[in-house]
Design an enzyme around this catalytic site. Sequence first.
Site, PDB file in Angstrom:
ATOM      1  N   GLU A  13       0.887 -10.902   0.372  1.00  0.00           N
ATOM      2  CA  GLU A  13       1.134 -12.208  -0.263  1.00  0.00           C
ATOM      3  C   GLU A  13       0.554 -12.289  -1.673  1.00  0.00           C
ATOM      4  O   GLU A  13       0.734 -13.305  -2.348  1.00  0.00           O
ATOM      5  CB  GLU A  13       0.518 -13.338   0.585  1.00  0.00           C
ATOM      6  CG  GLU A  13       1.128 -13.515   1.968  1.00  0.00           C
ATOM      7  CD  GLU A  13       0.373 -12.735   3.038  1.00  0.00           C
ATOM      8  OE1 GLU A  13      -0.489 -11.902   2.668  1.00  0.00           O
ATOM      9  OE2 GLU A  13       0.646 -12.941   4.228  1.00  0.00           O
ATOM     10  N   LYS A  15      -2.855 -11.414  -2.095  1.00  0.00           N
ATOM     11  CA  LYS A  15      -4.233 -11.844  -1.828  1.00  0.00           C
ATOM     12  C   LYS A  15      -5.233 -11.200  -2.783  1.00  0.00           C
ATOM     13  O   LYS A  15      -6.180 -11.851  -3.203  1.00  0.00           O
ATOM     14  CB  LYS A  15      -4.628 -11.500  -0.380  1.00  0.00           C
ATOM     15  CG  LYS A  15      -3.842 -12.256   0.655  1.00  0.00           C
ATOM     16  CD  LYS A  15      -4.263 -11.871   2.057  1.00  0.00           C
ATOM     17  CE  LYS A  15      -3.958 -10.447   2.418  1.00  0.00           C
ATOM     18  NZ  LYS A  15      -2.531 -10.090   2.500  1.00  0.00           N
ATOM     19  N   ASN A  37      -5.215   0.364   5.869  1.00  0.00           N
ATOM     20  CA  ASN A  37      -3.796  -0.014   5.923  1.00  0.00           C
ATOM     21  C   ASN A  37      -3.511  -1.056   4.837  1.00  0.00           C
ATOM     22  O   ASN A  37      -2.377  -1.230   4.410  1.00  0.00           O
ATOM     23  CB  ASN A  37      -3.413  -0.563   7.312  1.00  0.00           C
ATOM     24  CG  ASN A  37      -4.370  -1.612   7.851  1.00  0.00           C
ATOM     25  OD1 ASN A  37      -5.443  -1.829   7.301  1.00  0.00           O
ATOM     26  ND2 ASN A  37      -3.984  -2.272   8.928  1.00  0.00           N
ATOM     27  N   GLY A  39      -3.619  -2.840   1.081  1.00  0.00           N
ATOM     28  CA  GLY A  39      -3.541  -2.380  -0.307  1.00  0.00           C
ATOM     29  C   GLY A  39      -3.573  -3.601  -1.196  1.00  0.00           C
ATOM     30  O   GLY A  39      -2.598  -4.330  -1.271  1.00  0.00           O
ATOM     31  N   THR A  41      -3.817  -5.223  -4.776  1.00  0.00           N
ATOM     32  CA  THR A  41      -3.589  -4.849  -6.169  1.00  0.00           C
ATOM     33  C   THR A  41      -4.171  -5.894  -7.108  1.00  0.00           C
ATOM     34  O   THR A  41      -3.932  -7.085  -6.930  1.00  0.00           O
ATOM     35  CB  THR A  41      -2.070  -4.722  -6.428  1.00  0.00           C
ATOM     36  OG1 THR A  41      -1.529  -3.871  -5.426  1.00  0.00           O
ATOM     37  CG2 THR A  41      -1.770  -4.162  -7.808  1.00  0.00           C
ATOM     38  N   GLN A 222      -3.858  -8.078   5.453  1.00  0.00           N
ATOM     39  CA  GLN A 222      -2.605  -8.327   6.173  1.00  0.00           C
ATOM     40  C   GLN A 222      -2.314  -9.842   6.189  1.00  0.00           C
ATOM     41  O   GLN A 222      -2.804 -10.546   5.323  1.00  0.00           O
ATOM     42  CB  GLN A 222      -2.623  -7.730   7.587  1.00  0.00           C
ATOM     43  CG  GLN A 222      -2.655  -6.203   7.615  1.00  0.00           C
ATOM     44  CD  GLN A 222      -4.051  -5.620   7.539  1.00  0.00           C
ATOM     45  OE1 GLN A 222      -4.972  -6.103   8.170  1.00  0.00           O
ATOM     46  NE2 GLN A 222      -4.219  -4.574   6.767  1.00  0.00           N
ATOM     47  N   GLY A 299       4.110   2.673  -0.466  1.00  0.00           N
ATOM     48  CA  GLY A 299       5.215   2.759  -1.420  1.00  0.00           C
ATOM     49  C   GLY A 299       6.557   2.347  -0.827  1.00  0.00           C
ATOM     50  O   GLY A 299       7.585   2.395  -1.494  1.00  0.00           O
ATOM     51  N   ARG A 300       6.559   1.934   0.459  1.00  0.00           N
ATOM     52  CA  ARG A 300       7.830   1.562   1.098  1.00  0.00           C
ATOM     53  C   ARG A 300       8.407   0.300   0.459  1.00  0.00           C
ATOM     54  O   ARG A 300       7.659  -0.605   0.074  1.00  0.00           O
ATOM     55  CB  ARG A 300       7.604   1.265   2.588  1.00  0.00           C
ATOM     56  CG  ARG A 300       7.288   2.493   3.411  1.00  0.00           C
ATOM     57  CD  ARG A 300       7.073   2.151   4.871  1.00  0.00           C
ATOM     58  NE  ARG A 300       5.839   1.421   5.102  1.00  0.00           N
ATOM     59  CZ  ARG A 300       5.444   0.964   6.290  1.00  0.00           C
ATOM     60  NH1 ARG A 300       6.215   1.126   7.343  1.00  0.00           N
ATOM     61  NH2 ARG A 300       4.297   0.337   6.430  1.00  0.00           N
ATOM     62  N   SER A 410       0.478 -18.730  -9.019  1.00  0.00           N
ATOM     63  CA  SER A 410       0.421 -17.475  -9.760  1.00  0.00           C
ATOM     64  C   SER A 410       1.831 -17.112 -10.242  1.00  0.00           C
ATOM     65  O   SER A 410       2.783 -17.171  -9.471  1.00  0.00           O
ATOM     66  CB  SER A 410      -0.159 -16.399  -8.842  1.00  0.00           C
ATOM     67  OG  SER A 410       0.150 -15.128  -9.329  1.00  0.00           O
ATOM     68  N   VAL A 411       1.915 -16.768 -11.529  1.00  0.00           N
ATOM     69  CA  VAL A 411       3.227 -16.508 -12.134  1.00  0.00           C
ATOM     70  C   VAL A 411       3.321 -15.108 -12.749  1.00  0.00           C
ATOM     71  O   VAL A 411       4.110 -14.878 -13.666  1.00  0.00           O
ATOM     72  CB  VAL A 411       3.555 -17.592 -13.198  1.00  0.00           C
ATOM     73  CG1 VAL A 411       3.870 -18.920 -12.546  1.00  0.00           C
ATOM     74  CG2 VAL A 411       2.410 -17.746 -14.205  1.00  0.00           C
TER      75      VAL A 411
HETATM   76  P1  IMP Z   1      -0.789  -0.731  11.036  1.00  0.00           P
HETATM   77  O1  IMP Z   1      -1.715  -1.803  10.619  1.00  0.00           O
HETATM   78  O2  IMP Z   1      -0.813   0.475  10.147  1.00  0.00           O
HETATM   79  O3  IMP Z   1      -0.944  -0.372  12.495  1.00  0.00           O
HETATM   80  O4  IMP Z   1       0.717  -1.283  10.911  1.00  0.00           O
HETATM   81  C1  IMP Z   1       1.228  -2.313  11.753  1.00  0.00           C
HETATM   82  C2  IMP Z   1       2.169  -3.213  10.976  1.00  0.00           C
HETATM   83  O5  IMP Z   1       1.431  -3.951  10.013  1.00  0.00           O
HETATM   84  C3  IMP Z   1       3.261  -2.469  10.198  1.00  0.00           C
HETATM   85  O6  IMP Z   1       4.429  -3.283  10.172  1.00  0.00           O
HETATM   86  C4  IMP Z   1       2.677  -2.386   8.799  1.00  0.00           C
HETATM   87  O7  IMP Z   1       3.678  -2.256   7.811  1.00  0.00           O
HETATM   88  C5  IMP Z   1       1.971  -3.723   8.712  1.00  0.00           C
HETATM   89  N1  IMP Z   1       0.844  -3.731   7.774  1.00  0.00           N
HETATM   90  C6  IMP Z   1      -0.377  -3.202   7.960  1.00  0.00           C
HETATM   91  N2  IMP Z   1      -1.160  -3.430   6.903  1.00  0.00           N
HETATM   92  C7  IMP Z   1      -0.429  -4.118   6.035  1.00  0.00           C
HETATM   93  C8  IMP Z   1      -0.712  -4.701   4.750  1.00  0.00           C
HETATM   94  O8  IMP Z   1      -1.815  -4.615   4.216  1.00  0.00           O
HETATM   95  N3  IMP Z   1       0.322  -5.374   4.169  1.00  0.00           N
HETATM   96  C9  IMP Z   1       1.520  -5.515   4.776  1.00  0.00           C
HETATM   97  N4  IMP Z   1       1.823  -5.013   5.957  1.00  0.00           N
HETATM   98  C10 IMP Z   1       0.853  -4.328   6.584  1.00  0.00           C
END
Ligand code: IMP
Length: 421
Positions: A13, A15, A37, A39, A41, A222, A299-300, A410-411
Amino acid sequence: MNTILVGAQWGDEGKGKIIDVLTEEADIVVRSQGGNNAGHTVEVGTEKFVLHLIPSGILRAGKKCVIANGVVIDPVALVTEIEGLEKRGIKLAGRLLISETAHLVLPYHRRIDEARELRKGRNKIGTTKRGIGPAYGDKAARTGLRLIDLVQPKTFSTKLKARIEENNAILESLGGEPLSFKEVEKTYLDAAKKLRPFITNTVVWLHAQLEKKKRILFEGAQGTFLDIDFGTYPFVTSSNTTAGGSCTGSGIPPHRMDRVVGVMKAYTTRVGEGPLPTENAEVSDMLHAMGREFGATTGRARRCGWFDAVATRYARMVNGIDELAITNLDGLDTLKQVQICVAYECRGKRLLFPPNDVEELLHCRPIYRKFAGWQKSTMDVRQFKKLPPNAQKYLKALAELTGAKLSIVSVGPQRAQTFDV
Ligand code: IMP
């Protein structure tokens, strides 16, 4: 003032950027769940930082950062992140504290994560393959190893040997590659040497800071719909990404939390599999053509769609969101018309909250309210009342339908491209 910041959608979002802005009014920034997991930025001037485990607050001089007990830590990834920041002139000594009770992500977690996804085929979750699910699984099964083990080499080696034996058997049954105990032992004990000075009892330290009236900001990772309890299970991550996770993941009790800020994009995105009721190919194509919406960790390309107020209304409820930070408004600048999903139509019923069964969610059709677009760049706007009137109307509708106060807009990716409302 202690603030919890949570994602009100499916993660990503924005964050990291909002945390960076809110850090100005905080003394300490805490990560309390998830792992690498995430990221986050942050763009500062011409520099871009992507943080996975270390709170974004580290980019503000003088602020202290904590990786608390609820986070699962891949020590090798953390060392890489620490060294990357040090190379760029960011000082961490005395500013970063890591909980000794945080659980470790081990190489078998990553391999099991990958092997399980492969076996699931079309039904895969689309994880980040960072081993997050298996690491939290071990924590719940009481078979996890923690940082407190890692800093005691003898204990660590004994426990690791037993864990590798068991997990190699699991890996073989899943068709994965077994691991060499010696290799893992060496890599992890090397990482431990680098991490040791940062590892401490963060619960006691944080409470001492509360006594000193320090202000704490909890950096959620997340988003609400990836929460293990409230998300679109099983297409979720394995931690509590909602506000409550900040308490259990740090040892700070609920009554010490003063405010919950929910971050949401002006539209919706999701990376990985699972239902996304407002997904829309045109919105996705437009954002991707602008070079936007590619994951910071893997990078997806993210799946994109219209703003879903059914989802954010639920997010407001389970997190107790007081204030909203709306990001990426500029992503919609060129559109003639924008839409907000205000309810779902599901098997003949009108729903104001998402159903818990993902199968049912897949049958939900969004009911949209249409708004005229503003077709003007908002990227240089720094005041709410200077936004094009249609953009103001749109933002007010997002906040009203979600049910919380609009607080930050935020813009653009830069620190300066943010204003209070
Ligand atoms: P995991 O956390 O790697 O087990 O992934 C489980 C689900 O959460 C997958 O759909 C990931 O793409 C999603 N996910 C995990 N971490 C992030 C994040 O920081 N941003 C967005 N999706 C996330």
